[in-house]
Each structure stands twice: as C-alpha cells, then as structure tokens.
Design an enzyme around this catalytic site. Structure first.
Site, PDB file in Angstrom:
ATOM      1  N   SER A  44      45.388 -26.977  33.550  1.00  0.00           N
ATOM      2  CA  SER A  44      46.540 -26.411  34.229  1.00  0.00           C
ATOM      3  C   SER A  44      46.069 -25.354  35.219  1.00  0.00           C
ATOM      4  O   SER A  44      44.888 -25.039  35.298  1.00  0.00           O
ATOM      5  CB  SER A  44      47.505 -25.794  33.216  1.00  0.00           C
ATOM      6  N   LYS A  45      47.037 -24.796  35.934  1.00  0.00           N
ATOM      7  CA  LYS A  45      46.728 -23.864  37.025  1.00  0.00           C
ATOM      8  C   LYS A  45      45.803 -22.721  36.616  1.00  0.00           C
ATOM      9  O   LYS A  45      45.049 -22.211  37.443  1.00  0.00           O
ATOM     10  CB  LYS A  45      48.036 -23.293  37.587  1.00  0.00           C
ATOM     11  N   ARG A  46      45.881 -22.306  35.352  1.00  0.00           N
ATOM     12  CA  ARG A  46      45.056 -21.147  35.004  1.00  0.00           C
ATOM     13  C   ARG A  46      43.568 -21.489  34.973  1.00  0.00           C
ATOM     14  O   ARG A  46      42.717 -20.612  34.907  1.00  0.00           O
ATOM     15  CB  ARG A  46      45.496 -20.516  33.690  1.00  0.00           C
ATOM     16  N   HIS A  47      43.257 -22.777  35.010  1.00  0.00           N
ATOM     17  CA  HIS A  47      41.843 -23.167  35.050  1.00  0.00           C
ATOM     18  C   HIS A  47      41.313 -23.241  36.478  1.00  0.00           C
ATOM     19  O   HIS A  47      40.109 -23.245  36.694  1.00  0.00           O
ATOM     20  CB  HIS A  47      41.647 -24.532  34.373  1.00  0.00           C
TER      21      HIS A  47
END
Ligand code: GLU
Length: 483
Positions: free
Chosen positions: A254-257
C-alpha cells in the site's frame, strides 16, 4: 480438439492502476499469449457509486504503455462486445430471468428495514431466505405494484462445493455457509458476483486469472456456472503483493510502502519495460533458469502456470531500481536523452552543458527522478571542506592541491577550445612539466570544481559540463578557501 485458451483482464475503473492489478493483467495476458490464445479487456463499472471520471483511460493508457495489447475490448471492439459492463445491463437481466425460470434464483422484495433487523450487534447477518418461496401470485402482485426488488441466487442448503485452483489446489466450502447472494440490485445494476460470470461465459473465457481475494468466493461462482449448465472455467488465483515497512514488517502493498500505482512509478522515472519485467517475477519464475531480464517477447515464450507460486511476493523497491538502472543503461542515447534532458534543462542554469551532463549520468542513475539528487553539486556550489583534497593514492593534501590550482589557473584561463580533450591535454602537459602525477593534478581540480567527494565524471569532464566561466570561478574560490 481443445478450445483456444482465452483469458481476460477485468478491472474496475478506480482511477489508478495498482501494481498488483497490473501484474494480474500481465499474467493473464502472458498465459493467453504463451499458448497462442486470446486476451480480452473488460471494464467492470457496475459499482456506480465508486465511479471515477476518466478512470477507464488510465486503464487503457497503462495497457498501451506496457505493451499489454488486447485482442478484444473497448476501443478495438470484437465479436463479444460491448466490453463495458454498464453497457450490458439487458444481458444480465435476461440471464437473471433465466435462472429465475429454472428455479435457481428468485425475486426478493424485502425492505432495507427488514434486512437491517436480521443483523446481529456487530452489523453482520445473512439473509434468511424469506422470499425464497413466495407464490407466483404474490410475486406478480408485487411486480405489478412496482415494489422494489432484488434478484437473489438460490444457494443449496446442504453439501459442499469445491473446485481446483491451478495455484492453490482444491478449495471447498460448506454450502450452508453461503448466503443467497444478490445478482441484480434494486437499481437494476448487477453485482460483480453475478455479471462477471455471465460475461466470462459469453466471452468464451477459458481461464480466469485474478487476485486471490476471490479464491474463497469462487465456489459461489461455480454454482452459477452449474445452475446455467455451463462448463466451469479454469481458475488461476494469484498471491497477494506485499510491501515491507521500515521495521521489516510485511503487509499488503500500500501507499505507506512507496509508490503503488503504475503511473506514480512512471512519474518517478521508472521505465514501463522495467516495471513489467520486475513485476513479471513477483510470483512467477522461469523453469530451470535464473534469467532475470526478460523482454515481453521472452516473457510470452517462457510464461506458464507451472512457474506460479502461491506464497505472497514482496515488492522490493531496491530490486525495482536495479531492474530500472539496467533498462536505462540499455537505452539508446537518443531515447535516454529524450527523458533526461528535459529534467536537466529544468534544473540547470544556461551555462551548464546538460547534454554532456546527461552522458555522465547515463550509467549512474537508477530512475530519472533520481537525477535531481545527483546534480546538487552542479546546481549550487556546495560548502567545502579541505579534507576532500586529501587522497592517499594520489598523495594529495590541501597544501599541494593549492599549489596545483594556483599554477593551473592561468593555464586554464588561456584555454580557448574549452572541451574535455583539450583540457585533459593541457593538464597532462602541466603535470609532466612539473613531474607530478596526472592523477594528483586531476584530483585537485576535480575537488575544486565539484566540491564533493564523489562526482559523476572526472576533472576535465566536469569542467566541460560547467563551462569555462563557472569552472574558473570555482577554482578561484577554492584557492581563496585554501589560503
Ligand atoms: N473487477 C474485479 C476487480 O477489479 C475483477 C475481478 C476478476 O478478475 O474477476 O477486482
């Protein structure tokens, strides 16, 4: 004779292409193409609440940029169209009515309030089959009176349903766990659960390739095939794509990666071919080979279901960088410059020879978005520390570098033909005359001009990039600082 294999990619237009979805498209495409089969694109836009303007274009553009070309679908057309589900509503109605007629589906007139009352304190509750056995008169009466209704699939009360997935093996479910799921909603739109089955059948799809979030709901879809008396397709569910966070914890990508959409990666300066190559290996590997660099043609040749893995694949941004740097290195000069020059021209002042700078960076950058961080020493004069002048191998130190710079300043000022070869020649000549190592002279100049420990390119290449005026200025500044 066995049927030609037909696969499809059936994205919902969400407005961006998650790399996991792109991988699904790729695998589905490769499976068909590796066997001379057909690949179809279908847009699944029946969830009208979640529609996003222009979202279908994102899908079409992504497939175009990645070279995943479909034989049938929007724009190109084909014998099974239309390929956008919202344009197929009458088809779903017709097939839902067929199931009602055969006793495998029914009208349900339950009010939202009644359905609400079936839920437990956690808001969870199955449908109780209230409308399963309405009499024909009741149904007719409700329909004539215009009572809103949904159409539900009648699930078997007992027994089990199973199928064999090509990647995960047998999946079995107790029919008692299955709800009478909605096929057609009150607004007349079909649910994904129903219409994708109708479409896959009508479009002749032999192999359904998709994410494993559908693994356990597929028995329900199998029951639909059975109810229609259709042959079930082969199912190929793909493992999740995971990401690793800073603490090393792995979870759904997801975006946090990092960037998770194809477009974001392209905007960061990753090449579509490199992205495709990398994601091809996230869940698949070639048989008996450690090959990593694959063109699309090679992927088509080598791909097979046997190489798929069911363990979740972890998306590794460092590995993607490696692939991308290999692809950048392999770019012909003009294609490379077409991408690098606009960035360099935007960042650099006019006197900088951005074409020469581009050449120095060609084998050094992993992605085009990285250029800016490479050229901070070009766009500004970095703070200097005299330690940079000390180099063991060349036996340099601030004192002898100062001498070199002072000697070379007038020599360089006299150079008219300011280019790498001339500069190299005059500095070599100076070194020979003074019985100095050429390396020591170059070190002094490179540090004075570059003002950082490691630079792409040596002293004369940097001076060529900076141009005469800026190079001389920097050498004068360095002499001052060393005084
Ligand atoms: N529209 C569904 C999705 O985007 C497709 C699933 C499938 O391939 O059947 O998840």
């Amino acid at each position: 004779m066995s049927k030609t294999i037909t696969t499809r990619f059936a994205p919902s237009p969400t407005g961006f292409m998650h790399i996991g979805n792109l991988r699904t498209a790729l695998y589905s495409y490769l499976l068909a193409k590796s066997q001379g089969g057909k690949f179809i694109l279908r847009i699944e836009d029946t969830d009208q609440v979640r529609l996003v303007e222009g979202a279908s274009d994102v899908i079409l553009n992504t497939l175009k940029m990645t070279g995943i070309d479909y034989d049938e679908g929007p724009v190109v057309g084909g014998e099974h169209g239309p390929y956008v589900q919202s344009e197929r509503l009458p088809i779903y109605k017709e097939y839902a009515e067929k199931l009602i007629a055969s006793g495998n589906a029914y009208y349900c007139f339950c009010t939202p309030e009644r359905l609400e009352s079936l839920k437990d304190e956690n808001g969870i509750g199955g449908y109780d089959g209230h409308c399963r056995n309405l009499s024909n008169e009741e149904i007719e009466k409700n329909l004539t009176a215009g009572v809103p209704y949904v159409i539900r699939q009648k699930m078997p009360d007992e027994g089990t349903t199973s199928y064999v997935d090509e990647v995960y093996g047998e999946v079995e479910i107790d029919n008692s766990e299955l709800r009478d799921q909605i096929m057609i909603k009150a607004d007349g739109y079909p649910t994904y659960n129903f219409c994708h089955v109708v479409d896959d059948y009508l479009m002749g799809v032999t192999h359904v390739v998709r994410g494993n979030e559908y693994l356990t709901s597929t028995p329900k879809y199998c029951l639909l095939y059975d109810a229609f008396g259709w042959e079930r397709p082969t199912y190929v569910h793909l493992p999740l794509l995971m990401g690793k966070d800073d603490e090393g914890k792995v979870s759904k990508l997801s975006k946090r990666h990092g960037a998770v959409s194809f477009q974001d990666l392209v905007n960061d300066g990753y090449l579509p071919e490199a992205i495709v190559n990398y994601i091809a290996l996230l869940g698949w590997c070639p048989k008996d080979s450690n090959q990593e660099i694959f063109s699309m043609a090679e992927l088509k040749e080598n791909f097979g279901i046997g190489g798929l893995s069911k363990s979740p694949a972890v998306f590794d941004y460092e590995k993607l960088k490696w692939f991308n740097s290999e692809y950048i290195k392999a770019l012909p000069d003009d294609a490379y410059e077409e991408k690098a020059l606009p960035i360099l021209n935007e960042l650099c002042e006019e006197h900088i020879d951005t074409k020469k700078l581009a050449v120095l960076l060609h084998t050094r950058i992993a992605y085009f978005g990285e250029i800016e961080s490479f050229i901070g020493f070009v766009t500004s004069r970095l703070p200097m520390t005299s330690d940079l002048y000390t180099n063991k191998k060349n036996k340099t130190n601030p004192e002898n570098c100062k001498e070199v710079l002072t000697d070379c300043l007038p020599i360089l000022e006299a150079v008219e033909n300011w280019n790498n070869d001339t500069l190299f020649a005059v500095l070599k000549e100076y070194a020979a005359a003074k019985e100095k190592k050429a390396g020591a002279v170059m070190w002094a100049i490179r540090v004075a001009v570059g003002r950082q420990a490691i630079t792409p390119g040596g002293a004369t290449e940097l001076m060529e990039v900076f141009g005469k005026a800026e190079s001389i200025e920097r050498i004068k500044l360095a002499i001052e600082e060393l005084a």
